[in-house]
Motif scaffolding. Structure first.
Motif, short mmCIF file in Angstrom:
data_model
loop_
_atom_site.label_atom_id
_atom_site.label_comp_id
_atom_site.label_asym_id
_atom_site.label_seq_id
_atom_site.Cartn_x
_atom_site.Cartn_y
_atom_site.Cartn_z
N ASP A 20 0.82 -1.22 0.00
CA ASP A 20 0.00 0.00 0.00
C ASP A 20 0.85 1.27 0.00
O ASP A 20 0.35 2.35 -0.29
CB ASP A 20 -0.91 0.02 1.24
N ALA A 21 2.11 1.15 0.35
CA ALA A 21 2.99 2.32 0.48
C ALA A 21 3.49 2.79 -0.88
O ALA A 21 3.70 2.00 -1.79
CB ALA A 21 4.17 1.98 1.38
N GLU A 22 3.71 4.10 -0.99
CA GLU A 22 4.26 4.68 -2.22
C GLU A 22 5.77 4.47 -2.32
O GLU A 22 6.33 4.48 -3.40
CB GLU A 22 3.96 6.18 -2.26
N ALA A 23 6.42 4.31 -1.15
CA ALA A 23 7.87 4.11 -1.12
C ALA A 23 8.20 3.16 0.04
O ALA A 23 7.40 2.97 0.94
CB ALA A 23 8.59 5.44 -0.92
N LYS A 52 3.39 11.65 1.38
CA LYS A 52 3.41 10.31 0.78
C LYS A 52 3.48 9.26 1.87
O LYS A 52 3.83 9.55 3.02
CB LYS A 52 4.57 10.15 -0.20
N SER A 53 3.17 8.05 1.50
CA SER A 53 3.22 6.93 2.44
C SER A 53 4.49 6.14 2.23
O SER A 53 4.95 5.96 1.10
CB SER A 53 2.00 6.03 2.25
N TYR A 101 4.25 1.47 8.98
CA TYR A 101 3.61 2.13 7.85
C TYR A 101 3.45 3.59 8.27
O TYR A 101 2.82 3.88 9.28
CB TYR A 101 2.25 1.50 7.53
#
Length: 112
Positions: A20-23, A52-53, A101
């Motif tokens: 689910d994380a962008e990075a 961002k996540s 997260y």
């Protein structure tokens, strides 16, 4: 899940994880000093970027027990949350291993 409100359905599905994380900030194999420096660099840079996540991945405890980076990294993330640099902080689901997260707050919007 038609019988549950979305909030409760998400609880049953599990927490947000690596997919689910962008990075991903992968601190597995890093020394305590390297991990701390990498985390601080990410937090400092995030103050000047868009929100961002990020999934922060950590090594599991060594065989037979021992220290991990979970506590020192967790404390640093909590401090950043208190400063307003982090909007959301939670542990990764067990299926993703040890880590956090994080949703970075990013650069505040300027009002016109």
């Amino acid at each position: 899940m038609p019988h549950f409100e979305e909030f409760y359905a998400n609880k049953l599905r599990g927490g947000l994880g690596v997919v689910d994380a962008e990075a991903v900030l992968d601190l597995r194999g890093a020394s305590r000093e390297q991990a701390s420096a990498s985390l601080q660099d990410m937090l400092e840079r995030s103050r000047f970027a868009h929100a961002k996540s990020v999934a922060v991945r950590l090594d599991p405890p060594p065989e037979g027990g021992g220290e991990t980076l979970f506590q020192p990294i967790g404390k640093a993330l909590l401090e950043a949350k208190k400063r307003g640099w982090i909007d959301r902080l939670q542990t990764l689901p067990a299926s993703d291993g040890l880590g956090f997260y994080v949703v970075l707050a990013g650069k505040p919007e300027r009002e016109s």
